[in-house]
Write an enzyme that holds these catalytic residues in place. Structure first.
Site, PDB file in Angstrom:
ATOM      1  N   ASP A  44       0.852  -1.190   0.000  1.00  0.00           N
ATOM      2  CA  ASP A  44       0.000   0.000   0.000  1.00  0.00           C
ATOM      3  C   ASP A  44       0.887   1.239   0.000  1.00  0.00           C
ATOM      4  OD1 ASP A  44      -3.212   0.526   0.998  1.00  0.00           O
ATOM      5  OD2 ASP A  44      -1.793   2.207   1.120  1.00  0.00           O
ATOM      6  N   ASN A  91     -13.060  -3.495   2.029  1.00  0.00           N
ATOM      7  CA  ASN A  91     -14.168  -2.551   2.038  1.00  0.00           C
ATOM      8  C   ASN A  91     -15.021  -2.799   0.807  1.00  0.00           C
ATOM      9  OD1 ASN A  91     -13.293  -1.147   4.391  1.00  0.00           O
ATOM     10  ND2 ASN A  91     -11.709  -0.168   3.151  1.00  0.00           N
ATOM     11  N   GLU A 112     -12.233   3.265  -1.286  1.00  0.00           N
ATOM     12  CA  GLU A 112     -11.753   4.382  -2.101  1.00  0.00           C
ATOM     13  C   GLU A 112     -11.430   3.954  -3.526  1.00  0.00           C
ATOM     14  OE1 GLU A 112      -8.513   6.134   0.023  1.00  0.00           O
ATOM     15  OE2 GLU A 112      -9.810   6.927   1.605  1.00  0.00           O
ATOM     16  N   VAL A 113     -10.878   2.775  -3.672  1.00  0.00           N
ATOM     17  CA  VAL A 113     -10.491   2.311  -5.008  1.00  0.00           C
ATOM     18  C   VAL A 113     -11.481   1.216  -5.436  1.00  0.00           C
ATOM     19  CG1 VAL A 113      -8.688   1.241  -6.399  1.00  0.00           C
ATOM     20  CG2 VAL A 113      -8.065   2.841  -4.576  1.00  0.00           C
ATOM     21  N   HIS A 159     -10.057  -5.490  -3.445  1.00  0.00           N
ATOM     22  CA  HIS A 159      -8.737  -5.711  -2.857  1.00  0.00           C
ATOM     23  C   HIS A 159      -8.898  -6.089  -1.396  1.00  0.00           C
ATOM     24  CE1 HIS A 159      -9.742  -1.436  -2.520  1.00  0.00           C
ATOM     25  NE2 HIS A 159      -9.112  -1.434  -1.346  1.00  0.00           N
ATOM     26  N   HIS A 186      -6.767  -5.774   2.146  1.00  0.00           N
ATOM     27  CA  HIS A 186      -5.622  -5.215   2.872  1.00  0.00           C
ATOM     28  C   HIS A 186      -5.102  -6.301   3.807  1.00  0.00           C
ATOM     29  CE1 HIS A 186      -6.662  -0.807   2.182  1.00  0.00           C
ATOM     30  NE2 HIS A 186      -7.830  -1.377   1.933  1.00  0.00           N
TER      31      HIS A 186
HETATM   32  P1  AMP Z   1      -9.786   1.282   0.181  1.00  0.00           P
HETATM   33  O1  AMP Z   1     -10.157   2.481   0.995  1.00  0.00           O
HETATM   34  O2  AMP Z   1     -10.096  -0.024   0.872  1.00  0.00           O
HETATM   35  O3  AMP Z   1     -10.342   1.351  -1.224  1.00  0.00           O
HETATM   36  O4  AMP Z   1      -8.205   1.287   0.076  1.00  0.00           O
HETATM   37  C1  AMP Z   1      -7.496   1.802  -1.018  1.00  0.00           C
HETATM   38  C2  AMP Z   1      -6.026   1.777  -0.683  1.00  0.00           C
HETATM   39  O5  AMP Z   1      -5.292   1.944  -1.876  1.00  0.00           O
HETATM   40  C3  AMP Z   1      -5.580   2.864   0.285  1.00  0.00           C
HETATM   41  O6  AMP Z   1      -5.058   2.265   1.476  1.00  0.00           O
HETATM   42  C4  AMP Z   1      -4.495   3.613  -0.505  1.00  0.00           C
HETATM   43  O7  AMP Z   1      -3.407   4.012   0.300  1.00  0.00           O
HETATM   44  C5  AMP Z   1      -4.092   2.600  -1.555  1.00  0.00           C
HETATM   45  N1  AMP Z   1      -3.520   3.120  -2.780  1.00  0.00           N
HETATM   46  C6  AMP Z   1      -4.014   4.134  -3.557  1.00  0.00           C
HETATM   47  N2  AMP Z   1      -3.219   4.319  -4.626  1.00  0.00           N
HETATM   48  C7  AMP Z   1      -2.222   3.402  -4.541  1.00  0.00           C
HETATM   49  C8  AMP Z   1      -1.093   3.085  -5.354  1.00  0.00           C
HETATM   50  N3  AMP Z   1      -0.809   3.752  -6.491  1.00  0.00           N
HETATM   51  N4  AMP Z   1      -0.269   2.070  -4.958  1.00  0.00           N
HETATM   52  C9  AMP Z   1      -0.531   1.407  -3.812  1.00  0.00           C
HETATM   53  N5  AMP Z   1      -1.580   1.655  -3.004  1.00  0.00           N
HETATM   54  C10 AMP Z   1      -2.419   2.643  -3.366  1.00  0.00           C
END
Ligand code: AMP
Length: 125
Positions: free
Chosen positions: A35, A97, A105-106, A110, A112
């Site tokens: 991350d 999530n 967020e993404v 995924h 964690h």
């Molecule tokens: P979520 O809130 O579960 O969608 O988590 C998304 C995660 O993606 C966050 O912990 C970010 O820090 C991580 N993230 C966003 N962009 C990148 C990236 N380019 N490389 C690695 N992790 C990322």
């Protein structure tokens, strides 16, 4: 309601090589990489290579082969990092999530994987 998938999300770009990442593990249907904002000593993201928005989407739409490969990949990463209690480690936490209330967020499924030190209580309000 069918799931849509935005192929402009950051993990889709990582999978296409448009954004750099340093995978620590790769299988037929999954990759794992650190991350960018680590919350613990080890903070690894494990993602399927296929276009799935969230956990719900993945378990409803991915093939059995993809799902087995993905969840084995999560275990393999925990073992590789020395976190698995079955291999002498101190354990780890998995978080995913999924959906509006979750603060995802993404929008690419995924998990964690957090560990290498005590991770604390489960939830923050
Ligand atoms: P979520 O809130 O579960 O969608 O988590 C998304 C995660 O993606 C966050 O912990 C970010 O820090 C991580 N993230 C966003 N962009 C990148 C990236 N380019 N490389 C690695 N992790 C990322």
């Amino acid at each position: 309601m069918p799931y849509d998938y935005d192929d402009q999300n950051v993990f889709a770009k990582i999978l296409r090589g448009e954004i750099p990442s340093k995978p620590i593990y790769e299988s037929g249907h999954a990759i794992a990489f650190p991350d960018i904002t680590p919350q613990k000593k080890h903070h690894i993201l494990v993602i399927p290579k296929g276009p799935y928005r969230c956990y719900d989407h993945f378990v409803q739409s991915a093939s059995d082969e993809e799902q087995l490969d993905f969840f084995r990949a999560v275990g393999a990463v925990a073992k590789q990092l020395g976190l698995s209690e079955a291999h002498g480690g101190n354990g780890y936490r998995l978080i995913t999530n999924s959906g509006r209330d979750s603060h995802q967020e993404v929008p690419h499924f995924h998990v964690h994987l957090l560990g290498g030190e005590p991770v604390g209580p489960l939830t923050a309000s």
